[in-house]
Design an enzyme around this catalytic site. Structure first.
Site, mmCIF file in Angstrom:
data_model
loop_
_atom_site.group_PDB
_atom_site.id
_atom_site.type_symbol
_atom_site.label_atom_id
_atom_site.label_comp_id
_atom_site.label_asym_id
_atom_site.label_seq_id
_atom_site.Cartn_x
_atom_site.Cartn_y
_atom_site.Cartn_z
ATOM 1 N N ARG A 90 -16.733 9.642 -13.153
ATOM 2 C CA ARG A 90 -16.808 11.027 -12.958
ATOM 3 C C ARG A 90 -17.695 12.351 -12.832
ATOM 4 O O ARG A 90 -18.041 13.248 -13.261
ATOM 5 C CB ARG A 90 -15.105 11.179 -13.209
ATOM 6 C CG ARG A 90 -14.239 10.664 -12.621
ATOM 7 C CD ARG A 90 -14.219 11.313 -10.882
ATOM 8 N NE ARG A 90 -12.466 10.884 -11.239
ATOM 9 C CZ ARG A 90 -12.516 9.520 -10.281
ATOM 10 N NH1 ARG A 90 -12.838 8.476 -10.587
ATOM 11 N NH2 ARG A 90 -10.611 9.329 -10.805
ATOM 12 N N SER A 123 -6.326 14.793 -10.442
ATOM 13 C CA SER A 123 -6.374 14.675 -11.328
ATOM 14 C C SER A 123 -7.697 15.937 -12.076
ATOM 15 O O SER A 123 -8.811 16.134 -11.795
ATOM 16 C CB SER A 123 -7.528 13.590 -12.024
ATOM 17 O OG SER A 123 -6.867 12.135 -11.682
ATOM 18 N N GLU A 183 -11.750 17.711 -15.329
ATOM 19 C CA GLU A 183 -12.817 16.987 -14.202
ATOM 20 C C GLU A 183 -13.236 18.056 -12.890
ATOM 21 O O GLU A 183 -13.967 17.744 -12.493
ATOM 22 C CB GLU A 183 -11.515 15.630 -13.386
ATOM 23 C CG GLU A 183 -12.558 15.291 -13.494
ATOM 24 C CD GLU A 183 -13.079 14.962 -11.686
ATOM 25 O OE1 GLU A 183 -13.939 14.180 -10.956
ATOM 26 O OE2 GLU A 183 -11.102 15.292 -11.118
HETATM 27 N N1 EPU Z 1 -0.286 7.422 -17.707
HETATM 28 C C1 EPU Z 1 1.542 7.903 -18.058
HETATM 29 N N2 EPU Z 1 2.154 9.228 -17.945
HETATM 30 C C2 EPU Z 1 1.745 10.089 -16.972
HETATM 31 C C3 EPU Z 1 0.482 9.847 -16.225
HETATM 32 C C4 EPU Z 1 0.066 8.588 -16.349
HETATM 33 O O1 EPU Z 1 1.744 7.313 -19.644
HETATM 34 O O2 EPU Z 1 2.168 10.527 -16.648
HETATM 35 C C5 EPU Z 1 -0.351 5.937 -18.273
HETATM 36 C C6 EPU Z 1 -0.085 4.838 -17.373
HETATM 37 O O3 EPU Z 1 0.715 4.242 -18.885
HETATM 38 C C7 EPU Z 1 -0.434 4.484 -16.834
HETATM 39 C C8 EPU Z 1 -1.854 4.753 -16.977
HETATM 40 O O4 EPU Z 1 -1.368 6.490 -17.645
HETATM 41 O O5 EPU Z 1 -0.112 2.993 -16.292
HETATM 42 C C9 EPU Z 1 -2.906 5.237 -15.545
HETATM 43 O O6 EPU Z 1 -1.952 6.110 -15.078
HETATM 44 P P1 EPU Z 1 -2.596 5.897 -13.374
HETATM 45 O O7 EPU Z 1 -2.520 4.692 -12.916
HETATM 46 O O8 EPU Z 1 -1.920 6.734 -12.103
HETATM 47 O O9 EPU Z 1 -4.443 6.501 -13.974
HETATM 48 P P2 EPU Z 1 -5.140 7.454 -14.278
HETATM 49 O O10 EPU Z 1 -5.643 7.029 -15.319
HETATM 50 O O11 EPU Z 1 -3.962 8.446 -14.848
HETATM 51 C C10 EPU Z 1 -7.368 7.516 -12.780
HETATM 52 C C11 EPU Z 1 -7.601 8.665 -12.064
HETATM 53 C C12 EPU Z 1 -7.011 8.977 -10.172
HETATM 54 C C13 EPU Z 1 -6.860 7.271 -9.904
HETATM 55 C C14 EPU Z 1 -5.890 6.632 -10.933
HETATM 56 C C15 EPU Z 1 -5.861 4.994 -9.667
HETATM 57 C C16 EPU Z 1 -9.395 9.574 -13.262
HETATM 58 C C17 EPU Z 1 -9.256 10.973 -13.850
HETATM 59 N N3 EPU Z 1 -8.103 9.700 -12.254
HETATM 60 O O12 EPU Z 1 -5.746 8.229 -12.968
HETATM 61 O O13 EPU Z 1 -7.525 9.750 -9.610
HETATM 62 O O14 EPU Z 1 -6.335 7.463 -8.854
HETATM 63 O O15 EPU Z 1 -7.741 6.182 -12.053
HETATM 64 O O16 EPU Z 1 -7.215 4.323 -9.845
HETATM 65 O O17 EPU Z 1 -9.933 8.789 -13.871
HETATM 66 C C18 EPU Z 1 -8.362 11.669 -9.607
HETATM 67 O O18 EPU Z 1 -9.665 12.043 -9.709
HETATM 68 O O19 EPU Z 1 -8.504 13.120 -9.043
HETATM 69 C C19 EPU Z 1 -7.597 10.704 -8.827
HETATM 70 C C20 EPU Z 1 -6.229 11.216 -8.808
#
Ligand code: EPU
Length: 335
Positions: free
Chosen positions: A160, A235, A331
């Site tokens: 990012r 995010s 972010e």
């Molecule tokens: N999780 C929780 N609770 C929540 C959300 C997430 O426990 O409310 C944990 C779960 O273990 C889940 C893990 O976090 O398995 C990962 O969650 P998710 O797959 O939703 O991905 P993220 O790491 O929260 C990142 C990006 C997103 C992108 C997703 C999918 C960043 C800051 N965010 O989110 O990007 O869509 O991965 O690849 O790296 C964005 O940048 O606006 C965005 C949406």
């Protein structure tokens, strides 16, 4: 060129914050862009407005960058080079790629915003980052009004992050991006857990890029709020990267803590998990809130001000620091 006065920015930012642009110039060509820059010493460049939180009531001068155009430049072996103007809508461009069977961006389906912003924070999702597909970034240097092209290696892409967010912030305007896509021999990324699950659910064993795109769209729609229904900027925080030692200490206390190894000495923790553990998931404070299905997304339930959203974000940062000794970095761009 028409410069409008006192325009509400509510329809121009996905958070739906009702800041006022005291002057608002819609720019449709490079000539107009150069002309307007010469007219004003300072300005805010607005693209798709999907990664911005306006915290001030008034923004003195907004340039709405609306440069359009998608052009195939050339083909070589498996690759096709496509130049896309900054004002093209990201997801429409991804769909255009899929219609043409140009592979590379299918995992980045349904990300809100415009093409011009994609290199700035190196958008990423489901195992792919845009830096993997960017060949060059075309810009206009604000000081000299000269065109400058940055090769991928010069953009200093990170998680990012890019040179446009750091050293060169406010110095160049991204006017177009040249993508290196595959017109054959597609390299699919299905490893990200839920993509595979989604494909299996739909009985797809030999996916095409369109199937990946559809899977990503279904996953995103199931947990991320649609900005046209509920204001948000995706995010809100970055997933923090902590030392392996710090991670091991946390794991003792929270054995199920999700994590991704970054290097031998560093581990990335999903901020959504930390925020959920801290009890913020689904909460509502006035018009601001934390999304009920993905705690990493802050939402505007109606008429929240940017300051209200930011104050909730600060409260979350303080709690995460206190509980886990982790600094959550914002972010979204704050203006
Ligand atoms: N999780 C929780 N609770 C929540 C959300 C997430 O426990 O409310 C944990 C779960 O273990 C889940 C893990 O976090 O398995 C990962 O969650 P998710 O797959 O939703 O991905 P993220 O790491 O929260 C990142 C990006 C997103 C992108 C997703 C999918 C960043 C800051 N965010 O989110 O990007 O869509 O991965 O690849 O790296 C964005 O940048 O606006 C965005 C949406």
């Amino acid at each position: 060129m028409n410069i409008q006065k006192n325009i509400s920015l509510k329809p121009f930012n996905t958070f739906g914050i009702d800041a006022i642009a005291q002057q608002f110039a819609e720019v449709l060509s490079m000539d107009e862009l150069k002309e307007v820059i010469q007219k004003t010493p300072s300005f805010f460049i607005l693209g798709g407005g999907s990664n911005i939180l306006f915290t001030k009531e008034r923004v003195p001068f907004v340039i709405h960058l609306n440069l359009k155009g998608i052009n195939i430049l050339n083909y070589s072996d498996d690759d096709v080079f496509v130049k896309v103007s900054a004002g093209e809508e990201w997801h429409s461009f991804v769909l255009w790629c899929i219609e043409n069977d140009f592979g590379g961006l299918e995992n980045l389906s349904l990300i809100p915003g415009n093409v011009g912003a994609s290199p700035i924070q190196n958008i990423g999702a489901y195992g792919v980052e845009v830096k993997d597909i960017i060949d060059e970034v075309e810009t206009l240097e604000i000081l000299t009004l000269q065109k400058k092209v940055f090769f991928n290696s010069e953009c200093k892409f990170g998680y990012r992050d890019s040179i446009f967010k750091k050293d060169l912030k406010g110095k160049y305007i991204i006017t177009a991006v040249i993508f290196k896509l595959k017109h054959k021999n597609h390299q699919l990324h299905v490893d990200y857990g839920s993509i595979n699950e989604e494909l299996i659910k739909n009985n797809i064993s030999n996916p095409a890029i369109k199937d990946i795109s559809n899977a990503v769209i279904a996953i995103r729609e199931s947990k991320l709020p649609n900005p046209s229904a509920i204001g948000n900027g995706g995010s809100f925080f970055k997933n923090p990267i902590i030392s392996t030692q710090h991670f091991q200490e946390l794991q003792q206390k929270y054995p199920t803590i999700p994590h991704y190894s970054v290097s031998e000495t560093e581990v990335k923790i999903p901020a959504g998990w930390l925020i959920e553990q801290a009890g913020f998931k689904g909460i509502k404070k006035g018009n601001a809130g934390v999304h009920s299905k993905q705690a990493l997304v802050l939402v505007n339930y109606g008429n929240a001000t940017g300051a209200e959203i930011l104050s909730l974000a600060t409260e979350i940062q303080i709690a995460i620091k206190e509980i886990f000794d982790i600094n959550l970095e914002i972010e979204v761009n704050i203006f």
